[in-house]
Structure formats: structure tokens, C-alpha cells
Design a protein around this motif. Structure first.
Motif, short mmCIF file in Angstrom:
data_model
loop_
_atom_site.label_atom_id
_atom_site.label_comp_id
_atom_site.label_asym_id
_atom_site.label_seq_id
_atom_site.Cartn_x
_atom_site.Cartn_y
_atom_site.Cartn_z
N PHE A 170 7.31 -17.32 35.82
CA PHE A 170 8.43 -17.40 36.58
C PHE A 170 9.35 -16.29 34.66
CE2 PHE A 170 13.41 -18.68 34.90
CZ PHE A 170 13.97 -18.31 35.73
N VAL A 171 9.29 -16.86 33.57
CA VAL A 171 8.98 -16.25 32.42
C VAL A 171 8.96 -15.01 31.91
CG1 VAL A 171 8.37 -17.21 29.50
CG2 VAL A 171 9.06 -18.66 31.47
N LEU B 128 10.80 -11.95 31.10
CA LEU B 128 9.97 -10.83 30.18
C LEU B 128 10.33 -9.40 30.47
CD1 LEU B 128 7.72 -13.55 28.52
CD2 LEU B 128 10.02 -12.88 27.52
N GLN B 129 9.81 -9.39 30.99
CA GLN B 129 9.73 -7.89 31.98
C GLN B 129 11.28 -7.39 31.90
OE1 GLN B 129 8.14 -7.94 35.88
NE2 GLN B 129 6.16 -8.57 35.24
N LYS C 192 19.61 -11.05 28.46
CA LYS C 192 20.54 -10.93 27.60
C LYS C 192 21.84 -11.27 27.91
CE LYS C 192 17.61 -11.84 23.46
NZ LYS C 192 17.51 -11.13 22.42
N LEU C 193 21.86 -9.92 28.83
CA LEU C 193 23.45 -9.13 28.65
C LEU C 193 24.09 -10.28 30.02
CD1 LEU C 193 22.81 -5.85 28.54
CD2 LEU C 193 24.09 -7.05 27.25
N SER C 194 23.20 -11.43 30.33
CA SER C 194 23.80 -11.92 31.64
C SER C 194 24.05 -13.51 31.36
CB SER C 194 22.90 -12.13 32.72
OG SER C 194 22.03 -12.49 33.35
#
Length: 98
Positions: A40-41, A45-46, A52-54
């Protein structure tokens, strides 16, 4: 850390709108014990900038997705049973709230 605590901490980051704690959470889980969380991580990261914006932005497409889901459900229920006019009436009809 137990799985429910891990999920709660992830959810809390979005509730509190803390993107700086998000990177620390990702780094910690990248070395964690759950392999599916590590996968999931890697997925996060992709597309890190969008995630981050969400966290930081107040906007959500939830209402739009809800309407799309409603429309698809109606289409599935009526598939092969009625014509376009009945589908149109059903989509445009607003059910009264009790």
C-alpha cells in the motif's frame, strides 16, 4: 503496532490535515511487519504529490462519486427491463427524505 491502531493513525492524518506527519508515517510503515501495508505504501509513493494534496486541500469529489454510484446502481437494476424514458424519469426523480 496493531493493525487497527495503524489504520486509525492513517485516518487521523487525513482528519487533522497533517501532511508533514504523513511522510513519517510512510517511512515507519515501509519498515513495518505487514506486507500488504508495505505494498500500500509503495502505491502511495508512486503518486505522492496527489496524495499530499488530498490531505492538505479541503476539496472532495465524494458528492460527485456518490451520484455516479447512484446512477450506475439504477442502470444495473433496470438493465433490459425498460426503455430510456423510464430510466431518465428514475434518475431525475428525487426521493423524498423522511
Amino acid at each position: 503496532m496493531k493493525l487497527d491502531e495503524l489504520v486509525h493513525s492513517f485516518h487521523q492524518l487525513f482528519q487533522d490535515k497533517k501532511s508533514e506527519g504523513f511522510m513519517a508515517w510512510l517511512e515507519k510503515q515501509e519498515r513495518g511487519t505487514f506486507s500488504f501495508i508495505q505494498t500500500f505504501v509503495q502505491g502511495i509513493l508512486q503518486d505522492l504529490s496527489a496524495v499530499k494534496l488530498s490531505i492538505e486541500q479541503p476539496w472532495s469529489n465524494g458528492p460527485v462519486e456518490g451520484q455516479v454510484n447512484r446512477l450506475k446502481m439504477i442502470k444495473r437494476m433496470m438493465y433490459g427491463r425498460a426503455g430510456f424514458q423510464v430510466l431518465r424519469n428514475r434518475v431525475l426523480y428525487q426521493w423524498p427524505l423522511s
